[in-house]
Design a protein around this motif. Sequence first.
Motif, short mmCIF file in Angstrom:
data_model
loop_
_atom_site.label_atom_id
_atom_site.label_comp_id
_atom_site.label_asym_id
_atom_site.label_seq_id
_atom_site.Cartn_x
_atom_site.Cartn_y
_atom_site.Cartn_z
N ILE A 18 0.57 -1.00 -0.28
CA ILE A 18 -0.07 0.05 -0.03
C ILE A 18 0.83 1.01 -0.07
O ILE A 18 1.88 1.08 1.47
CB ILE A 18 -0.91 -0.28 1.35
N LEU A 19 0.72 2.24 -1.07
CA LEU A 19 1.28 3.56 -0.99
C LEU A 19 1.32 3.80 0.47
O LEU A 19 1.65 4.84 0.75
CB LEU A 19 0.94 4.13 -2.31
N ARG A 20 -0.16 4.33 0.19
CA ARG A 20 -0.98 5.21 1.30
C ARG A 20 -1.77 5.25 2.51
O ARG A 20 -2.43 4.30 1.44
CB ARG A 20 -0.88 6.77 0.96
N LEU A 21 -1.93 5.33 3.55
CA LEU A 21 -2.93 5.18 4.30
C LEU A 21 -3.21 6.48 5.27
O LEU A 21 -1.73 6.87 5.71
CB LEU A 21 -3.06 3.40 5.11
N LYS A 22 -4.74 6.52 5.30
CA LYS A 22 -5.04 7.41 6.67
C LYS A 22 -6.08 7.71 6.69
O LYS A 22 -7.24 7.22 5.34
CB LYS A 22 -4.65 8.75 5.92
N PRO A 30 5.17 1.47 5.47
CA PRO A 30 5.25 1.75 7.03
C PRO A 30 5.66 2.37 8.04
O PRO A 30 5.51 1.85 8.66
CB PRO A 30 6.54 0.42 6.82
N ARG A 31 5.82 3.09 7.65
CA ARG A 31 6.15 4.29 8.61
C ARG A 31 4.53 5.02 8.97
O ARG A 31 3.90 5.53 8.07
CB ARG A 31 7.36 5.19 7.83
N ILE A 32 4.25 4.62 10.37
CA ILE A 32 2.73 5.50 10.52
C ILE A 32 3.18 6.61 11.81
O ILE A 32 3.85 6.62 12.61
CB ILE A 32 2.63 4.48 10.71
N GLU A 33 2.30 7.41 12.19
CA GLU A 33 2.16 8.07 12.41
C GLU A 33 0.93 8.25 12.52
O GLU A 33 -0.85 7.97 12.59
CB GLU A 33 2.88 9.59 11.60
N THR A 34 0.13 8.99 14.31
CA THR A 34 -0.71 8.44 15.13
C THR A 34 -0.67 9.55 16.00
O THR A 34 0.40 9.95 17.19
CB THR A 34 -0.74 6.88 16.01
N TYR A 35 -1.88 10.43 16.29
CA TYR A 35 -2.23 11.37 17.27
C TYR A 35 -3.31 11.70 17.64
O TYR A 35 -4.07 11.25 16.31
CB TYR A 35 -1.21 12.59 16.68
N PHE A 36 -3.88 11.86 19.05
CA PHE A 36 -5.33 12.38 19.08
C PHE A 36 -5.21 14.01 19.21
O PHE A 36 -4.33 14.41 19.44
CB PHE A 36 -5.75 12.41 20.64
N ASP A 37 -6.53 14.50 17.67
CA ASP A 37 -6.52 15.26 17.38
C ASP A 37 -8.33 16.32 17.94
O ASP A 37 -7.86 17.74 18.83
CB ASP A 37 -5.96 15.90 16.37
#
Length: 347
Positions: free
Chosen positions: A287-291, A310-317
């Motif tokens: 997969i190229l992009r997942l958001k 495979p690089r993932i960023e997560t945060y509560f917004d």
Amino acid sequence: MAKIPATIVTGFLGAGKTTLIRHMLQNAGGKRIALIINEFGDLGVDGDILKGCGDETCTDDDIMELSNGCICCTVAEDFVPTMEKLLARDLPPDHIVIETSGLALPQPLVRAFNWPGLSTKVTVDGVVTVVDGKAVAEGRFAHDEAAVDRLRAADDNLDHETPLSELFEDQIACADMIVVNKSDLLGEPEADDLTGKLKSEARSGVQVIRTAMGALPVEILLGQNVGSEASLEARREVHHHHHDDEDDDHHHHDHDDFESFVVTLGEIADPNAYAQKVAEVIRTHDILRLKGFAAVAGKPMRLTIQAVGPRIETYFDRSAGTARETRLVVIGEAGLDRDAISAALAP
């Protein structure tokens, strides 16, 4: 009356355009900024991420989303009317920022600023091409011999550059500034080599700037005063040719090479564990992009998820509200196994 400056932010899927713009809004210093966002996909994630983060400098009403197709294919139908609507406001913005989709060619957009009705009121302050430094250093979506050799080795039928590398080259050709994002993931020698390579491929005088997490000072990003629409010949597309009639902005890159779909799921239990699951699904299915956004059990805030490879960023917004669901946009090259990916992403 002085023309309103507009900055075009372009770059491949997942390069970090939205992160760059979010940082800009959070540090706008009172400048009234209007955003035009063109997404590839069925869920307005980028617009939703940006809404509210600029407070009074960029309200929800200042964010306009174009979802009827790639912005460079719908200049007359969508982009020009949207610009005219912005310019007709009683209190027009100080600056307009346009985020193209990862599939858009910037040249037709720059050309549109010469249209009657726009040319006397607005000018292109600069074209900013955002590059995923780590990906390009690894030879992905870059026009260089090593990348082509790797693609040829992987596909016996390949005897020419891929659409991805051609699109990347066109975005570099149009840039007034190249932002090498995610430079923190590169060693110093690797970053120096990449910066030098991009400078050699760009037009003379184009700035190449390193950043991490899109943290570029507003005074560098905005206020370039290039007037890009006056130098179209210098930034002509390398691979894609347009008709001479400026009313016809059709071009020949093929959006059928890509596809996107939305996966709707329930709450997740553990954000860290789910991020690891998402990374594995991305690796397995290329997969190229997942958001998107996830509802986390027992948490009132929603979890934003943005993944490039495979690089993932997560945060509560912000508050998750009453809709306790997880919605993710999956983007990749044509042929994704939607059923398998949807099943694998289930909490």
